[in-house]
Design a protein around this motif. Structure first.
Motif, PDB file in Angstrom:
ATOM      1  N   LEU A 261       0.829  -1.212   0.000  1.00 31.03           N
ATOM      2  CA  LEU A 261       0.000   0.000   0.000  1.00 31.03           C
ATOM      3  C   LEU A 261       0.861   1.259   0.000  1.00 31.03           C
ATOM      4  O   LEU A 261       1.739   1.419   0.851  1.00 31.03           O
TER       5      LEU A 261
ATOM      6  N   LEU B 167      -5.194  -5.950   9.692  1.00 28.06           N
ATOM      7  CA  LEU B 167      -5.679  -4.812   8.906  1.00 28.06           C
ATOM      8  C   LEU B 167      -5.518  -3.494   9.656  1.00 28.06           C
ATOM      9  O   LEU B 167      -5.133  -2.478   9.071  1.00 28.06           O
TER      10      LEU B 167
ATOM     11  N   PHE C 189      -2.503  -1.071   9.417  1.00 29.76           N
ATOM     12  CA  PHE C 189      -2.288  -0.067   8.367  1.00 29.76           C
ATOM     13  C   PHE C 189      -2.504   1.348   8.913  1.00 29.76           C
ATOM     14  O   PHE C 189      -1.946   2.313   8.401  1.00 29.76           O
TER      15      PHE C 189
ATOM     16  N   ALA D  93      -7.704   3.449   5.523  1.00 30.18           N
ATOM     17  CA  ALA D  93      -6.407   2.757   5.451  1.00 30.18           C
ATOM     18  C   ALA D  93      -6.567   1.262   5.741  1.00 30.18           C
ATOM     19  O   ALA D  93      -5.950   0.426   5.084  1.00 30.18           O
ATOM     20  N   CYS D  94      -7.394   0.940   6.720  1.00 24.89           N
ATOM     21  CA  CYS D  94      -7.460  -0.459   7.163  1.00 24.89           C
ATOM     22  C   CYS D  94      -8.399  -1.293   6.304  1.00 24.89           C
ATOM     23  O   CYS D  94      -8.121  -2.468   6.062  1.00 24.89           O
TER      24      CYS D  94
ATOM     25  N   GLY E 298      -6.861  -1.254   2.765  1.00 22.68           N
ATOM     26  CA  GLY E 298      -6.006  -2.208   3.476  1.00 22.68           C
ATOM     27  C   GLY E 298      -6.261  -3.656   3.102  1.00 22.68           C
ATOM     28  O   GLY E 298      -5.341  -4.477   3.114  1.00 22.68           O
TER      29      GLY E 298
ATOM     30  N   TRP F 104      -3.405  -6.035   2.047  1.00 21.46           N
ATOM     31  CA  TRP F 104      -3.104  -7.242   2.839  1.00 21.46           C
ATOM     32  C   TRP F 104      -3.026  -8.473   1.940  1.00 21.46           C
ATOM     33  O   TRP F 104      -2.154  -9.331   2.106  1.00 21.46           O
TER      34      TRP F 104
END
Lengths: 448, 320
Positions: free
Chosen positions: B31, B179, B182, B223-224, B228, B232
Motif C-alpha cells: 500500500l 488490517l 495499516f 487505510a485499514c 487495506g 493485505w
C-alpha cells in the motif's frame, strides 16, 4: 565470541544440563562456553549476572568457571571468580547447583576453588539441612569428590568421635569454610546411615526449589497493560502529555529519573539515539502516548547515564509526534555525530520507505562505517505482534515496554560498542558487590 | 512529487481540485499513500463524532442522523457499521444531511448473511467497504434488497482464502489485527485532507475530505478496510537488503537520495498513467444549498463527489 552474542545466548538458550545415570554430561553449548571463558574468564563469568540471563545458562557459567584451572590468573581475578561462584550457588535453584556439582565430579575437576565452592554449598547453604535430607546421596558424592574420598571419610570419622577443631580437620575441611561451626552436624547428616532395606517408606523430603538469594529484581506484571502502569517515568510523562499539572509532574519526573539513573554507572562514550517521533508512536485511543512515553523515558535515562547523548528525532518531536517514519535518514544523521553507538528507538513502522533502513545498514561496512547500530523496539506490551514491525531484521534488536526493561536493555545496548565493555564490567562488578554482601549476610546468619 | 505536485493536473476535468497538492508518498507493504493537502472547508460535520446511526428499521433499511447542532454531514461513500450480535450494514451511496436531519437509507445492504438482529445506536464503529466491493456497491445504489452484495462478498472471501460466505466480518473482524496495523504503518501528515492510494503500484483510489478533522476520522476506515484489504492480500514477502554502491557515508546518503528520487518519479509516473483524466460521466444525485453530490463514472474510475460552486469538497473515487 563478541559480548552481545554471548549475552543474547545466555538470555535465550534455555536447555537444561543433564547427567544421565552412567552416561556422559549433556552440555549442548559447551564449546561456546569454553571459548568465551578462554577469551576472558572474569568478563565471561560476570555476564552470568546480567539481568535476564537464564538459570541453566548461569549454571553453565558456574560449571565452566569451577571446572577450569585458575593457573595464571591474578589474585583479584581469582577473588572475583570465587565471589561469583558463591553468589551463583546461592542464587540458582539448588537442583541446578547439584547438577553442576555432580557434573564437576563427572569431569574430575578438583581444583582448590572447586573444592571451596562445593564445600560451602553442601555445608553452608542456608537450606543445607533440607538439601541434605532431600538429596543426601548426591551431596555425599559431591562432598567426597571435593575432599577426596579418604580425606572426606577421615573428617567424618573424626567428627563422629567428637573432633571439632583438630589440625587434621582444619587443614582438610574447615579452612575452606566461612562458618565452620555448622559443618560437623551436616557432615554427620551426610554420613547418617540410610534407612534399612525393607523399612517402611516415608515421604521423601522435598528439595527446596527456591534460590536462597534473589538475583534478578522482581518486576511488575500488570494483568492488564495500560498507558500508565508501565513504570513511573512513563506514567508521569503520559500525564504531562495529557496536560496534567506541569509543576508537580516535572518535580516527580526529576525524582524518578534520578532514582532510575542511580542504578547504572556512567557511560564514558557517545550514544546517538534515532528517536521515532512519528504519528504512530503517539498511538490512539486508550493506548495514546503509551509507546512514545516509554521511548521518551529511555531517552531521558540515557541523557543522565551517557557522557554525551545525541538525539535525532524522526517525524515530529517528543511533545508533538507527527508525520512519516524515515529511519534510514535518521541513522545517517546519527552517524554524522560521530557516536560510539547508534540506537534506533522505534515502533518499527517504517514507511519512508520500507526497506531503506535495511539497505542503508547493509551498506555501512562497505562505506567504511564500523559504528554499531542496534534497534530498540518500542512496544505497548510484551505481547505485541512484530511480524510487520521489523524494518531491518539484520540489526541486533530488543524490545522494551516497561521501565523495568531498561535494566537489561542498557547492558545489551552498550555491549555492542567498545566503550561499553568497561561500562559493562563496572556495572556487573557493582552488581556482584551488592549480591556478595547479601550472600555474606546469609552466611553470617548461619554462623549466628 | 517531493516538492508537492498540484493535484488538478492529474484528475478529471469536471472535478476542480485547485489548491490541493500531493505530498511525499509513504509505503507499507503493497500500500502506497500519497498525502493530499489543501484548504479546509468550514461548515462540515466529521463522520465519527457528528454522524450517528440512529436505527435499523428492517434488513437493508438503515437510518443515519446528523447529531451536530451546526454543519452539514457528508455521509462517507460506502460506510458501514459493525456491532456484536446484529446484522452489519453498509451503504451504497453518499448523502448530505443538514444539522439535526435524519435520513433513512432504504438501499443499504446487509454484509453478514446469517446474523440476525438489528443494529442499534450504541457501540458503533464504522468501516468503508473494501475496494473490491465498491464498484458493485455503487452500481447497486437505489436498488432495494438487503442481500444484494452477498455473492460479491462471498467471492471476495474466497479470494482471501476464507469460506465462500456473504459474511464481510470474516475479513473485518477475523483479520482485524493485521488490517488495523495499516492505521499505524501509514501516518497522516498534519493538515492532511485526503490521500491517493496505490495498491501493488497501481492506482486504487482518491479520497478527499472537507477538512483535516474529517479526514482524521475517516483515516482508520480508509487505510485499514477500504484499501487495506487489497494491500493485505498482496502483502509482499521480505526482500533481502541489497547494499548501495557507496564507499563513504556521503556517497551512501547520495545513493539513498537518488534511489528515493527514482522511486518518487516512478510513483508519479504510475499515477499519471492511471488514466484519471479521461472523460467522465458526472451525474448529480443530491443537492443541499450550494452543495452538489454527484456520481462520477469513467472507464477506469468511479465514485462520488461533493462540490461547492464547482470546487471539490469531498471525493471518494476508486479504480474500477
Amino acid at each position: 565470541m563478541d559480548t552481545p552474542t554471548l549475552l543474547t545466548h545466555l538470555q535465550t538458550h534455555d536447555t537444561a544440563l543433564t547427567l544421565p545415570r552412567g552416561g556422559t554430561l549433556r552440555w549442548d553449548d559447551a564449546d561456546l562456553h569454553r571459548a568465551a571463558h578462554a577469551a576472558g574468564p572474569e568478563h565471561y563469568a560476570l555476564l552470568a549476572l546480567a539481568p535476564g540471563a537464564l538459570p541453566w545458562q548461569r549454571a553453565r557459567v558456574l560449571l565452566q568457571t569451577l571446572a577450569a584451572s585458575q593457573a595464571g590468573l591474578d589474585d583479584p581475578t581469582r577473588g572475583t571468580l570465587a565471589r561469583l561462584a558463591r553468589v551463583l550457588t546461592l542464587a540458582l535453584p539448588p537442583a541446578h547447583v547439584i547438577t553442576v556439582l555432580l557434573a564437576l565430579r563427572r569431569l574430575r575437576a578438583n581444583h582448590k576453588h572447586t573444592t571451596r565452592t562445593v564445600l560451602r554449598f553442601v555445608l553452608e547453604h542456608p537450606d543445607a539441612d533440607a538439601l541434605i535430607a532431600a538429596r543426601r546421596p548426591a551431596l555425599l558424592d559431591c562432598f567426597e569428590h571435593a575432599l577426596g574420598k579418604t580425606a572426606a571419610r577421615g573428617c567424618a570419622r573424626r567428627i563422629d568421635d567428637g573432633d571439632t577443631g583438630s589440625d587434621y580437620l582444619r587443614r582438610r575441611l574447615l579452612r575452606f569454610l566461612a562458618a565452620p561451626a555448622a559443618a560437623p552436624a551436616r557432615v554427620q547428616a551426610l554420613y547418617a546411615p540410610a534407612p534399612a532395606a525393607g523399612a517402611a517408606p516415608g515421604a521423601a523430603p522435598a528439595l527446596p526449589d527456591r534460590p536462597a538469594l534473589a538475583l534478578d529484581t522482581a518486576r511488575e506484571h500488570p494483568a492488564t497493560v495500560t498507558a500508565t502502569n508501565r513504570g513511573d517515568i512513563a506514567a508521569t510523562l503520559v500525564h504531562l502529555y495529557r496536560g496534567g499539572p506541569a509543576a508537580d509532574l516535572h518535580a516527580a519526573l526529576g525524582r524518578q529519573l534520578d532514582a532510575a539513573a542511580r542504578a547504572f554507572p556512567r557511560f564514558a562514550g557517545t550514544v546517538a539515539l534515532v528517536l521515532d517521533a512519528s504519528a504512530s508512536m503517539r498511538g490512539y485511543g486508550e493506548r495514546e502516548w503509551a509507546v512514545l512515553s516509554q521511548a521518551a523515558a529511555l531517552r531521558m535515562l540515557l541523557s543522565q547515564v551517557c557522557d554525551r547523548l545525541e538525539v535525532v528525532e524522526v517525524g515530529g518531536d517528543e511533545r508533538a509526534p507527527r508525520g512519516a517514519t524515515d529511519l534510514a535518514a535518521g541513522v545517517l544523521d546519527a552517524l554524522g555525530t560521530g557516536p560510539d553507538l547508534v540506537a534506533v528507538v522505534s515502533d518499527g513502522y517504517e514507511n519512508r520507505f520500507p526497506g531503506d533502513l535495511a539497505r542503508v545498514t547493509a551498506t555501512l561496512p562497505r562505506a567504511g562505517v564500523t559504528t554499531p547500530v542496534v534497534f530498540c523496539h518500542a512496544l505497548f506490551s510484551a505481547a505485541d505482534d512484530l511480524a510487520l514491525r521489523r524494518p531491518d531484521p539484520s540489526l541486533p534488536q530488543r524490545g522494551f515496554w516497561h521501565q523495568d526493561d531498561f535494566t537489561a536493555l542498557l547492558p545489551w545496548m552498550f555491549a555492542h560498542c567498545d566503550a561499553g565493555s568497561p561500562w559493562l564490567d563496572t556495572a556487573l562488578h557493582a552488581r556482584l558487590d551488592v549480591l556478595d554482601r547479601r550472600a555474606a549476610d546469609l552466611t553470617t546468619a548461619i554462623a549466628a | 512529487m517531493t516538492e508537492m505536485t498540484a493535484l488538478d493536473t492529474l484528475l478529471p476535468g469536471p472535478l476542480s481540485l485547485a489548491g490541493h497538492r500531493l505530498g511525499t508518498p509513504q509505503q507499507a507493504g503493497a500500500l502506497t499513500m500519497v498525502p493530499v493537502s489543501g484548504p479546509a472547508r468550514p461548515g462540515f460535520v466529521p463522520p465519527r463524532t457528528g454522524l450517528k446511526l440512529s436505527r435499523v428499521t428492517g434488513y437493508g433499511r438503515l437510518e443515519l442522523r446528523n447529531g451536530a447542532p451546526a454543519g452539514v454531514a457528508i455521509v462517507p461513500l460506502h460506510i458501514g457499521y459493525v456491532q456484536d450480535a446484529a446484522q452489519n450494514h453498509a451503504l451504497c451511496r453518499s448523502a448530505l444531511l443538514g444539522p439535526g436531519q435524519k435520513l433513512l437509507f432504504e438501499d443499504a445492504c446487509c454484509v453478514q448473511q446469517t446474523q440476525g438482529g438489528y443494529l442499534t445506536g450504541r457501540d458503533q464503529w464504522f468501516f468503508v467497504l473494501p475496494g473490491e466491493l465498491r464498484a458493485r456497491a455503487l452500481q447497486l445504489r437505489g436498488v432495494h434488497g438487503y442481500a444484494k452484495l452477498w455473492d460479491d462478498i462471498a467471492d471476495l472471501n474466497h479470494r482471501c482464502g476464507l469460506p465462500r460466505r456473504g459474511h464481510l466480518e470474516q475479513i473485518l473482524s477475523r483479520k482485524r489485527p493485521v488490517l488495523t496495523q495499516f492505521q499505524s504503518r501509514l501516518e497522516p501528515q498534519p493538515g492532511q485532507v485526503g490521500a491517493l492510494f496505490l495498491v501493488a503500484g497501481r492506482f486504487a483510489g482518491l479520497e478527499l475530505c472537507p477538512d483535516p478533522r474529517y479526514f482524521a476520522e475517516m483515516w482508520p476506515a480508509l487505510a485499514c478496510f477500504a484499501y487495506g484489504v487489497a494491500a493485505w492480500r498482496t502483502e509482499p514477502g521480505p526482500v533481502p537488503a541489497a547494499p548501495y554502491d557507496a564507499g563513504t557515508l556521503a556517497e551512501l546518503r547520495a545513493a539513498l537520495d537518488r534511489d528515493r528520487t527514482d522511486r518518487l518519479t516512478g510513483i508519479a509516473a504510475r499515477i499519471a498513467t492511471a488514466a484519471l483524466d479521461e472523460p467522465a460521466d458526472v451525474q448529480e444525485e443530491e443537492r443541499y444549498l450550494d452543495l452538489r453530490l454527484s456520481t462520477v463514472t469513467s472507464p477506469h474510475l468511479a465514485g462520488q463527489i461533493v462540490t461547492d460552486g464547482g470546487r471539490a469538497v469531498y471525493a471518494s473515487l476508486f479504480a474500477r
